[in-house]
Motif scaffolding. Structure first.
Motif, mmCIF file in Angstrom:
data_model
loop_
_atom_site.group_PDB
_atom_site.id
_atom_site.type_symbol
_atom_site.label_atom_id
_atom_site.label_comp_id
_atom_site.label_asym_id
_atom_site.label_seq_id
_atom_site.Cartn_x
_atom_site.Cartn_y
_atom_site.Cartn_z
ATOM 1 N N PRO A 125 0.737 -1.159 0.117
ATOM 2 C CA PRO A 125 0.113 -0.164 -0.129
ATOM 3 C C PRO A 125 0.854 1.168 0.028
ATOM 4 O O PRO A 125 1.831 1.273 0.432
ATOM 5 N N GLY A 126 0.275 2.279 -0.661
ATOM 6 C CA GLY A 126 1.140 3.661 -0.622
ATOM 7 C C GLY A 126 1.935 4.050 -1.814
ATOM 8 O O GLY A 126 2.343 4.953 -2.115
ATOM 9 N N ASP A 127 2.384 2.790 -2.678
ATOM 10 C CA ASP A 127 3.147 3.187 -3.725
ATOM 11 C C ASP A 127 2.711 1.954 -4.738
ATOM 12 O O ASP A 127 3.281 0.640 -4.729
ATOM 13 N N PRO A 128 2.308 2.327 -5.955
ATOM 14 C CA PRO A 128 2.312 1.131 -6.780
ATOM 15 C C PRO A 128 3.221 0.542 -7.457
ATOM 16 O O PRO A 128 3.177 -0.509 -8.316
ATOM 17 N N HIS A 129 4.496 1.114 -7.250
ATOM 18 C CA HIS A 129 5.690 0.563 -7.723
ATOM 19 C C HIS A 129 6.505 -0.279 -6.688
ATOM 20 O O HIS A 129 7.886 -0.816 -6.716
ATOM 21 N N ALA A 130 5.937 -0.285 -5.392
ATOM 22 C CA ALA A 130 6.423 -1.030 -4.331
ATOM 23 C C ALA A 130 6.029 -2.547 -4.236
ATOM 24 O O ALA A 130 4.701 -2.489 -3.964
ATOM 25 N N PHE A 131 6.674 -3.574 -4.404
ATOM 26 C CA PHE A 131 6.042 -4.579 -4.557
ATOM 27 C C PHE A 131 7.474 -5.746 -4.516
ATOM 28 O O PHE A 131 8.333 -5.676 -4.685
ATOM 29 N N THR A 132 6.585 -6.981 -4.378
ATOM 30 C CA THR A 132 7.541 -8.359 -4.349
ATOM 31 C C THR A 132 6.696 -9.184 -5.342
ATOM 32 O O THR A 132 5.460 -9.487 -5.489
#
Length: 177
Positions: A126-133
């Motif tokens: 949540p909070g950044d659409p480019h923060a992922f695994t």
């Protein structure tokens, strides 16, 4: 499979990632159970990155964890090669540093690849659409391969790992030497 993870973004620096082999299953925010030829795999997204649990039809198991592990003294290695029971285990990691626009494009490309793949699992923090695994697994011959991507948009860094686990190649017996 693409999911939004219900947690805060806890591992906010690529340098905080650690590697561990053989850990017990950790609490997961999302899981994907897969049946591959002669193997079962569980892809697990953790609040602090990923875990892969592999079991072959003979019951041999392998557990890989790449995450921010409190108290861990094993930083993310560039490469590891080990024997795990009758398997050969090989792990490689690299860190890509991308400028802002390139990072966002690469993130979208990877999420699209994994989201529609039958053997893929990706979680957006949540909070950044480019923060992922994101994770993908496949079986090739006698080996199971998986790739993972851990994004750190605030640093413009992407940590990429590749793991290969397969049966040990045995030397032929020599007769009459």
């Amino acid at each position: 499979m693409l999911t939004t993870l219900k947690t805060s973004y806890t591992d906010t620096r690529a340098g905080d990632l650690a590697w561990a082999l053989g850990r017990e299953p950790l609490p997961a925010l999302a899981e994907l159970d897969l049946e591959l030829p002669r193997a079962r795999v569980q892809l697990r997204l953790l609040g602090a990155s990923h875990q892969v649990l592999l079991q072959d039809t003979d019951g041999t198991t392998c557990s890989e964890t790449v995450a921010c592990i409190p108290g861990s003294r094993t930083p993310l290695p560039l490469g590891v090669s080990k024997r795990v029971d009758d398997w050969e285990y090989a792990f490689a990691a690299r860190v890509e540093t991308l400028p802002g626009g390139s990072f966002a494009g690469r993130a979208q490309e990877l999420l699209a690849l994994v989201a529609d793949h039958p053997h893929g699992l990706a979680g957006i923090f949540p909070g950044d659409p480019h923060a992922f695994t994101a994770m993908l697994v496949q079986r090739l011959g006698g080996q199971v391969h998986w790739r993972t991507w851990h994004s750190y948009p605030q640093e413009g860094r992407l940590v990429v790992t590749h793991t290969r686990v397969g049966t040990r190649v045995r030397e032929p017996e020599r007769v009459g030497v």
